[in-house]
Design a protein around this motif. Structure first.
Motif: not given
Length: 685
Positions: A23-29, A291-298, A321-322, A362-371
């Motif tokens: 969740h925090l990816v979005e709130y931080i972004q 928003i995240g890409k899962d709720i794009t449609y709505f 975002h991804g 980044g500005p695209r919807l790629d997933d980001i990885d927490l390594n």
RNA sequence: GGCGAUGUAGCUCAGUCGGUUAGAGCAACGGCUUCAUAAGCCGUGUGUCGGUGGUUCGAGUCCACUCAUCGCUACCA
């Protein structure tokens, strides 16, 4: 003409779960963008709220034996605490279960009625006579009508991938009570979205409001054919708002959730003496949804349609975002990688995660990885080793002197870093934080090289060089301050600390454009601790224990601590009704050996197993365990199968039995085994 | 199956309008330094730019096909 003011929202978290690192990816972004805008002097409010309605909340409250209102109040408290812990700077955090939201839903509903967009139709839905409620798809299980796989949810089959309506399921069972649901017809209300088709086509394809991938997706997926009506009512019982002109029916949670954006803004307006229309019905405000890409449609079809019909402003942009993966894989409770916000905060500084996400987004919807390894390296190397270290290695030298009265010659360092500010600002504006962080670290590298070449520690020892020492430190601390301004949207605490150190608060992006001179320098204190990798490990370990204490399924792990089993699994799938011993003996469970495990190339989830019950007695079984086991792991092992299950014709062949396993599915499937000594063919009593 | 994306150094990623010997950070290795939170500086890269074919004087960059990975696939929150 002044720039429009900004109204920014992040998606409303659902009140059924805790906030985790995903969740925090979005709130931080979103928070970074908001803070950047404010730092630049832009009027900008950040609005969010809990999403509180729906069947899931109703069921959970029922299981916990308390009211929905109590449940969502607790959850809201916990969400707000988590967000505050990560320095998310909401101007207002509301709830969809508010009077403001009810009034807005009423008003918007009336507009849709007036525009003739609401139609009625009968819907056949499964009803649980024991629980007294209609069943959402996820609360019904049964046999897939397409491939005959048992134990499938009401909307699609995890084995063959078929989609269907829950009423088509064979032998359906309510997961709430175990009762057999009955088909009931109820009147539902629909939004005739197709009437808005050309509007939505224009809005989505204009190139101004959506990322291009999203516009393409909508075009290819939905806009090429007539849009389906959207079912937005649910019959009682339902936790939500009752529809005023349709007693006994409630708005579906996805109708009132986005309206919560407006309702929460309204609450903020009331607190601050503002007029709601200035924010939601005015050209002098730009609305940005994150928003995240899962709720794009709505958010890209229904929501613009609703806003348009009801006369509200449309979003200027929907930023999508991804998802977050951890060490390259989907977050999984079993591995401890689904880390809750609160757990993170027990072990680590929020600044680490804010910076790490910024460096990856980044500005695209790629997933980001927490390594996790990279996480520790990057934070230590960039933030501690490069940025904070600049202050750490110079501030002490001039505690008594303060900054030089005039800014010394620095070979153009400050000026070049100041001019980089424009590029950095642009990167923030365009949500390309990864680029912004790269540009900022270049400046930090130059600053460190300058320290090295100027060797203030040598100057310090020479009484004739004290002026030069002050000059060098003035330059370095100004570069440090510049970095803090540039990083302020990401690291607000560091910006504050820098303000204290140099006794001049950072208030505006332009503070990066002119050096500070003649101010005193406070006694230096550590600004940020190094990240200790052990703490990351501890956080992961704690996440494992918290969420899946029953992880000790493998005998190889030495469980020292007595397992603390949570009730989650049972709650997710309550006990079936009592059965008699006769019922049980109808099921013939047998020990069998997998003698051959084969790939089914076209199948996503199935593997083909040849199992032996001893002697020549072999049979073929298809099992949906491809994601959880490799063929090698299956080969030769003993399993328990339902041996007298009626054979089912499946897409890839006849399945003559069923392999028993626990777990929710996907990668979390745990085959039943037997202790050593058992042989194929033995019955399970 | 359809759609959307991704595939560049051990890892995470940049590579703008196609144009000189393909870059950064981290990791690794060697040296220097000691002011600093064992931090810093300098140096070190033989990468089939997933594969095949094409367009072009020239392709990581454009086109076609192909392989792999990920996501989405609306009455699910």
């Amino acid at each position: 003409m002044t720039q429009p003011k900004l109204l920014v929202t992040a998606a409303l978290p659902y009140a059924n779960g805790q906030i985790h690192l995903g969740h925090l990816v979005e709130y931080i972004q979103t928070d970074i963008w908001v803070r950047y805008q404010r730092l630049n002097g832009r009027r900008c409010i950040y609005i969010c709220a809990d999403d509180t309605h729906g069947t899931a909340i109703m069921i959970r409250a029922r299981q916990e034996g308390r009211s929905e209102v109590e449940l969502i109040a607790d959850m809201q408290k916990s969400h707000e605490r988590d967000f505050a812990g990560f320095d998310i700077s909401f101007d207002h955090y509301g709830s969809t279960n508010s009077e403001e939201n009810r009034l807005l839903c009423n008003a918007i509903w009336q507009s849709l009625r007036d525009a003739n967009l609401i139609v009625e139709d009968d819907v056949e839905q499964l009803f649980d006579p024991e629980a007294g409620t209609f069943l959402a798809d996820r609360f019904v299980k049964g046999t897939c009508p397409s491939c005959k796989a048992p134990d499938q949810y009401g909307d699609n089959c995890s084995k063959c991938g078929a989609t269907y309506s829950p009423t088509e399921l064979i032998d359906p069972v309510s997961t709430l009570s175990g009762a057999t649901p009955v088909v009931k017809t109820a009147k539902h209300l629909f939004v005739r979205l197709e009437n808005l088709h050309s509007f939505l086509e224009n809005w989505t394809q204009s190139g101004e409001h959506l990322q291009s991938e999203i516009a393409n997706y909508l075009k290819g997926h939905f806009l090429g054919k007539p849009l389906r009506d959207w079912d937005i009512s649910r019959p009682a019982p339902y936790f939500g708002f009752e529809i005023p002109d349709s007693p006994g029916n409630y708005w579906y949670v996805w109708f009132d959730a986005p309206i919560g954006y407006i309702a929460s803004t309204w609450q903020w307006c009331k607190k601050n003496n503002e007029n709601l229309d200035d924010w939601w019905k005015s050209d002098s405000t730009e609305i940005h949804h994150f928003i995240g890409k899962d709720i794009t449609y709505f958010h890209t079809l229904f929501w613009p349609g609703v806003l348009h019909s009801a006369g509200f402003s449309l979003p200027q942009f929907v930023h999508i975002h991804g998802f977050l993966t951890v060490d390259g894989e989907k977050m999984a409770k079993r591995k401890g990688t689904q880390v809750q916000a609160a757990t993170y905060l027990k072990h680590l500084d929020p600044a680490y995660l804010r910076y790490y996400y910024a460096s990856k987004l980044g500005p695209r919807l790629d997933d980001i990885d927490l390594n996790l390894t990279e996480f520790a390296n990057k934070v230590n190397s960039d933030l501690v080793g490069k940025v904070v270290n600049l202050a750490s290695r110079t501030a002490r030298f001039i505690e008594s002197m303060g900054l030089a009265p005039e800014y010394p010659h620095d070979g153009g360092l400050f000026a070049s870093a100041a001019s980089a500010g424009e590029k950095i600002a642009q990167a923030y504006e365009q949500l390309d934080y990864a680029r912004a962080m790269r540009l900022i670290m270049e400046i930090a590298d130059q600053a460190n090289a300058f320290v090295e070449n100027s060797a203030p520690w040598t100057l310090k020892k020479d009484p004739t060089q004290q002026v030069r020492l002050q000059e060098v430190c003035t330059i370095v601390l100004n570069l440090f301050r510049q970095l803090c301004v540039y990083l302020a949207p990401v690291l607000p605490r560091l910006a504050d600390q820098c303000g204290q150190l140099l006794q001049s608060p950072i208030q505006h992006w332009n503070d990066s454009q002119s050096p500070l001179v003649g101010t005193p320098v406070s006694k230096f204190e550590h600004l940020l601790q190094r990240l200790q990798p052990e703490k990351v490990q501890a956080m992961i370990e704690e996440s494992k224990v918290e969420t899946t204490p029953q992880a000790e399924t493998s005998p190889s792990t030495e469980a020292v601590v007595a397992p603390q089993d949570s009730g989650d699994a049972l709650a997710a799938e309550p006990l079936a009704p009592t059965c008699t011993i006769e019922d049980f003996t109808k099921v013939d469970l047998r020990v069998a050996r997998i003698i051959k495990a084969e790939e089914v190339p076209e199948a996503k989830k199935l593997v083909k197993l040849t199992v032996s019950l001893g002697g020549d007695n072999t049979r073929t079984v298809f099992a949906g365990i491809k994601a959880a086991y490799t063929l090698e792991q299956l080969q030769g092992r003993l399993v328990v199968i339902v041996a007298n299950l009626q054979p089912r014709q499946m897409k890839f062949g006849l399945s003559e039995g069923m392999v028993t396993a626990a777990g929710p599915g996907g990668t979390e499937v745990f085959l039943l085994g037997v202790d050593s000594g058992a042989v194929p063919g033995q019955r399970v009593h």
